[in-house]
Design a protein around this motif. Structure first.
Motif, short mmCIF file in Angstrom:
data_model
loop_
_atom_site.label_atom_id
_atom_site.label_comp_id
_atom_site.label_asym_id
_atom_site.label_seq_id
_atom_site.Cartn_x
_atom_site.Cartn_y
_atom_site.Cartn_z
N ALA A 116 0.83 -1.21 0.00
CA ALA A 116 0.00 0.00 0.00
C ALA A 116 0.86 1.26 0.00
O ALA A 116 0.52 2.27 -0.63
N ALA A 148 -3.10 4.05 -4.13
CA ALA A 148 -4.42 4.03 -4.77
C ALA A 148 -4.42 3.07 -5.96
O ALA A 148 -4.45 3.50 -7.13
N GLU A 166 -5.49 0.51 -8.89
CA GLU A 166 -6.66 0.40 -9.77
C GLU A 166 -6.46 -0.72 -10.78
O GLU A 166 -5.33 -1.11 -11.06
N GLY A 172 -8.45 -2.77 -1.37
CA GLY A 172 -7.35 -2.67 -2.32
C GLY A 172 -6.56 -3.95 -2.51
O GLY A 172 -5.73 -4.05 -3.43
N HIS A 217 -6.15 -5.63 -6.02
CA HIS A 217 -5.30 -4.90 -6.96
C HIS A 217 -3.82 -5.04 -6.59
O HIS A 217 -2.99 -5.27 -7.48
N TRP A 218 -3.50 -4.89 -5.33
CA TRP A 218 -2.10 -5.01 -4.92
C TRP A 218 -1.54 -6.38 -5.27
O TRP A 218 -0.42 -6.49 -5.77
#
Length: 239
Positions: A14, A19, A21, A174, A177-178
């Protein structure tokens, strides 16, 4: 992987990408659904190229139905399995128009009843479009979950359950996505780039891969050692 290590694992990912996406290009929820449906066994880059002109023309389920099967095929013929994907997209568009007023339902169970929409696709749409805490397990996330010890599982469903159970707040939205980006660009299938991995010390994968320069030096050293041994063996035989 222990609870504290899992938190630190996500914290580092993170920190590097606050952020995250999806790399699929879309303008609204319907286009996202179409893009994800088309992405099976295809790259995001390939899907984006195929849908660029399509999404300039088609923005709603009604417009997709009006475009028709052959029209859709002409746009996405460069991606794998485009015939079946086109049939599914037209069929799900007709259902959205007929049963949902042209809107994509914010419900995973409803999404999975649509043609061509499996649990993974539904999870992606729920996460990206509606901010749901879902974990869409593809080949990258399956590999990362097992290789690192973050969420081991024999199949994608097992890995999804493990991620759902172990992923803490504030990383749940998130996480998908990570993990997919980490698997796509760092924790690669054939040669994971451990030398530049921000979570290498938390990962159970062994042996860690060396950076190219160190790997080349190690290989050269091993080759030299092999030549020396062969030379010694030859000299011993000749005595």
């Amino acid at each position: 992987m222990k609870k504290d290590d899992i938190f630190e694992f996500y914290r580092r990912l993170a920190e590097a990408n606050p952020a995250p996406e999806t790399e699929l290009a879309y303008g609204n929820v319907f286009q996202l659904l179409v893009a994800v449906t088309c992405s099976a066994q295809s790259t995001d880059v390939g899907v984006n190229k195929a849908t660029k002109a399509l999404f300039e023309q088609v923005k709603t389920p009604g417009e997709m139905v009006a475009l028709g099967l052959n029209g859709l095929k002409s746009h996405i013929k460069t991606i794998g399995l485009y015939n079946n994907k086109a049939k599914n997209v037209i069929a799900l568009s007709e259902i959205l128009v007929r049963d949902y007023g042209g809107e994509v339902p914010a419900d995973r169970d409803a999404l999975t009843t649509l043609p061509g929409v499996g649990r993974k696709t539904a999870n992606v749409v729920m996460n990206c479009a509606f901010g749901a805490e879902t974990f869409a397990v593809d080949t990258h996330i399956f590999r990362v979950g097992n290789r690192t010890g973050l969420a081991p599982g024999k199949n994608v469903d097992a890995v999804e359950r493990a991620l759902d159970k172990k992923t803490p707040h504030p990383f749940r939205v998130g996480a998908h996505h990570w993990l997919i980006l980490h698997g796509r660009y760092v924790c690669k299938a054939r040669t994971p780039e451990c030398w530049r991995c921000p979570v290498a010390d938390l990962c159970r994968f062994k042996p860690k891969t060396l950076d190219p320069a160190s790997a080349e030096a190690k290989a050269a050293k091993a080759k030299k050692s092999s030549r020396v041994k062969a030379k010694r063996a030859k000299a011993k035989v000749g005595r």
